[in-house]
Design a protein around this motif. Structure first.
Motif, PDB file in Angstrom:
ATOM      1  N   GLU A  30      14.531  12.386  -8.666  1.00 52.68           N
ATOM      2  CA  GLU A  30      14.734  13.695  -8.169  1.00 52.68           C
ATOM      3  C   GLU A  30      14.545  13.601  -6.628  1.00 52.68           C
ATOM      4  O   GLU A  30      15.371  13.995  -6.045  1.00 52.68           O
ATOM      5  N   ARG A  31      13.578  12.607  -6.119  1.00 52.30           N
ATOM      6  CA  ARG A  31      13.609  12.575  -4.717  1.00 52.30           C
ATOM      7  C   ARG A  31      14.801  11.652  -4.111  1.00 52.30           C
ATOM      8  O   ARG A  31      15.259  12.284  -3.319  1.00 52.30           O
ATOM      9  N   ALA A  32      15.170  10.688  -4.717  1.00 51.88           N
ATOM     10  CA  ALA A  32      16.362   9.913  -4.419  1.00 51.88           C
ATOM     11  C   ALA A  32      17.552  11.025  -4.264  1.00 51.88           C
ATOM     12  O   ALA A  32      18.542  11.037  -3.411  1.00 51.88           O
ATOM     13  N   LYS A  33      17.829  12.026  -5.333  1.00 44.71           N
ATOM     14  CA  LYS A  33      18.668  12.897  -5.168  1.00 44.71           C
ATOM     15  C   LYS A  33      18.731  13.984  -4.262  1.00 44.71           C
ATOM     16  O   LYS A  33      19.670  14.111  -3.367  1.00 44.71           O
ATOM     17  N   GLU A  34      17.308  14.536  -3.880  1.00 43.46           N
ATOM     18  CA  GLU A  34      17.187  15.091  -2.730  1.00 43.46           C
ATOM     19  C   GLU A  34      17.535  14.709  -1.330  1.00 43.46           C
ATOM     20  O   GLU A  34      18.117  15.130  -0.353  1.00 43.46           O
ATOM     21  N   LEU A  35      17.306  13.341  -1.369  1.00 46.24           N
ATOM     22  CA  LEU A  35      17.609  12.703   0.077  1.00 46.24           C
ATOM     23  C   LEU A  35      18.924  11.840  -0.061  1.00 46.24           C
ATOM     24  O   LEU A  35      19.394  11.363   1.195  1.00 46.24           O
ATOM     25  N   GLY A  36      19.801  12.048  -0.940  1.00 44.53           N
ATOM     26  CA  GLY A  36      20.875  11.640  -1.145  1.00 44.53           C
ATOM     27  C   GLY A  36      21.200  10.011  -1.196  1.00 44.53           C
ATOM     28  O   GLY A  36      22.065   9.668  -0.656  1.00 44.53           O
ATOM     29  N   ASP A  70       0.938  -1.342  -0.204  1.00 41.55           N
ATOM     30  CA  ASP A  70      -0.131   0.166   0.106  1.00 41.55           C
ATOM     31  C   ASP A  70       0.842   1.140  -0.018  1.00 41.55           C
ATOM     32  O   ASP A  70       0.376   2.459   0.235  1.00 41.55           O
ATOM     33  N   GLU A  71       2.249   1.074  -0.073  1.00 41.47           N
ATOM     34  CA  GLU A  71       3.082   2.340  -0.101  1.00 41.47           C
ATOM     35  C   GLU A  71       3.623   2.718  -1.524  1.00 41.47           C
ATOM     36  O   GLU A  71       3.969   1.673  -2.388  1.00 41.47           O
ATOM     37  N   SER A  72       3.922   3.951  -1.773  1.00 35.11           N
ATOM     38  CA  SER A  72       4.344   4.421  -2.988  1.00 35.11           C
ATOM     39  C   SER A  72       6.080   4.452  -2.933  1.00 35.11           C
ATOM     40  O   SER A  72       6.316   3.976  -1.791  1.00 35.11           O
ATOM     41  N   VAL A  73       6.549   4.214  -3.909  1.00 36.47           N
ATOM     42  CA  VAL A  73       8.026   4.006  -4.024  1.00 36.47           C
ATOM     43  C   VAL A  73       8.574   5.171  -3.371  1.00 36.47           C
ATOM     44  O   VAL A  73       9.433   5.179  -2.613  1.00 36.47           O
ATOM     45  N   LEU A  74       7.924   6.594  -3.670  1.00 35.81           N
ATOM     46  CA  LEU A  74       8.542   7.414  -3.009  1.00 35.81           C
ATOM     47  C   LEU A  74       8.398   7.423  -1.320  1.00 35.81           C
ATOM     48  O   LEU A  74       9.285   7.810  -0.667  1.00 35.81           O
ATOM     49  N   GLY A  75       7.240   6.959  -1.023  1.00 32.39           N
ATOM     50  CA  GLY A  75       6.860   6.918   0.429  1.00 32.39           C
ATOM     51  C   GLY A  75       8.043   5.954   1.077  1.00 32.39           C
ATOM     52  O   GLY A  75       8.496   6.079   2.065  1.00 32.39           O
ATOM     53  N   ALA A  76       8.106   4.868   0.220  1.00 34.52           N
ATOM     54  CA  ALA A  76       9.315   3.976   0.657  1.00 34.52           C
ATOM     55  C   ALA A  76      10.647   4.549   0.865  1.00 34.52           C
ATOM     56  O   ALA A  76      11.358   4.184   2.033  1.00 34.52           O
ATOM     57  N   LEU A  77      11.213   5.468  -0.091  1.00 32.95           N
ATOM     58  CA  LEU A  77      12.339   6.109  -0.013  1.00 32.95           C
ATOM     59  C   LEU A  77      12.493   7.074   1.328  1.00 32.95           C
ATOM     60  O   LEU A  77      13.414   6.867   2.188  1.00 32.95           O
ATOM     61  N   GLU A  78      11.319   7.464   1.467  1.00 33.09           N
ATOM     62  CA  GLU A  78      11.535   8.354   2.549  1.00 33.09           C
ATOM     63  C   GLU A  78      11.311   7.791   4.103  1.00 33.09           C
ATOM     64  O   GLU A  78      11.932   8.214   4.969  1.00 33.09           O
ATOM     65  N   ARG A  79      10.499   6.658   4.084  1.00 31.20           N
ATOM     66  CA  ARG A  79      10.345   6.087   5.238  1.00 31.20           C
ATOM     67  C   ARG A  79      11.639   5.114   5.528  1.00 31.20           C
ATOM     68  O   ARG A  79      12.207   5.319   6.717  1.00 31.20           O
ATOM     69  N   LEU A  80      12.229   4.549   4.664  1.00 31.46           N
ATOM     70  CA  LEU A  80      13.319   3.512   5.012  1.00 31.46           C
ATOM     71  C   LEU A  80      14.857   4.337   4.991  1.00 31.46           C
ATOM     72  O   LEU A  80      15.514   3.771   5.399  1.00 31.46           O
ATOM     73  N   ARG A  81      14.679   5.352   3.998  1.00 32.79           N
ATOM     74  CA  ARG A  81      16.077   6.180   4.040  1.00 32.79           C
ATOM     75  C   ARG A  81      17.188   5.160   3.829  1.00 32.79           C
ATOM     76  O   ARG A  81      18.290   5.093   4.658  1.00 32.79           O
ATOM     77  N   PRO A  82      17.236   4.263   2.973  1.00 32.36           N
ATOM     78  CA  PRO A  82      18.093   3.059   2.662  1.00 32.36           C
ATOM     79  C   PRO A  82      19.589   3.819   2.222  1.00 32.36           C
ATOM     80  O   PRO A  82      19.766   4.835   1.927  1.00 32.36           O
ATOM     81  N   SER A  83      20.732   3.092   2.229  1.00 32.09           N
ATOM     82  CA  SER A  83      21.985   3.300   2.042  1.00 32.09           C
ATOM     83  C   SER A  83      22.143   3.639   0.458  1.00 32.09           C
ATOM     84  O   SER A  83      22.728   4.339  -0.210  1.00 32.09           O
ATOM     85  N   ILE A  84      21.253   2.711  -0.154  1.00 33.29           N
ATOM     86  CA  ILE A  84      21.119   2.735  -1.770  1.00 33.29           C
ATOM     87  C   ILE A  84      19.663   1.976  -2.042  1.00 33.29           C
ATOM     88  O   ILE A  84      19.239   1.531  -1.318  1.00 33.29           O
ATOM     89  N   ALA A  85      19.572   2.421  -3.496  1.00 32.96           N
ATOM     90  CA  ALA A  85      18.209   1.800  -3.795  1.00 32.96           C
ATOM     91  C   ALA A  85      18.364   1.231  -5.258  1.00 32.96           C
ATOM     92  O   ALA A  85      19.297   1.699  -6.298  1.00 32.96           O
TER      93      ALA A  85
END
Length: 130
Positions: free
Chosen positions: A66-72, A36-51
């Motif tokens: 864009e969001r991955a770049k913003e989050l580093g 039930d989670e969007s890809v962007l939501g997963a990046l923001e929630r998990l904050r992984p080392s890499i995707a």
């Protein structure tokens, strides 16, 4: 030392489970977004080392890049289909990539190498390494 954390972004359940199992067997913390989670939501929630991003199903969403770049969060692209046109586009855009099949060891080596070359996170959080 913190384990390498990886989020796997693919719409293919079989491939997602395969890559997940490979990473975990190499000591990585691997995650997939909830149903039930969007890809962007997963990046923001998990904050992984890499995707890891499946070129065949996820690469068209510019918001992801864009969001991955913003989050580093560095992105590594992969393709199970070996579509030459898709691979040329990924290379042209400068993303590291691999095709399936790949060995567990080669996959984790690729991720660690990419992480070493990635810029520091913009939010100042430490980058996990395995």
């Amino acid at each position: 030392m913190t384990a390498l954390s990886v989020v796997i972004l693919t719409t293919d359940l079989t491939i997602g489970e395969l890559v997940h199992a490979m990473l975990e067997s190499e000591g990585c913390a691997a995650y997939r977004p909830r149903d039930d989670e969007s890809v962007l939501g997963a990046l923001e929630r998990l904050r992984p080392s890499i995707a890891l991003v499946d070129c065949d199903g996820m690469s068209g969403d510019e918001r992801l890049f864009e969001r991955a770049k913003e989050l580093g969060i560095p992105l590594v692209m992969f393709s199970p289909s070996r579509d030459r046109q898709q691979m040329r586009r990924v290379v042209r855009e400068g993303y590291p990539w691999f095709t399936l099949p790949i060995s567990r060891r080669d996959l984790t080596r690729l991720l660690h190498a990419e992480l070493r070359d990635a810029p520091l996170r913009t939010d100042g959080s430490p980058r996990a390494e395995g």
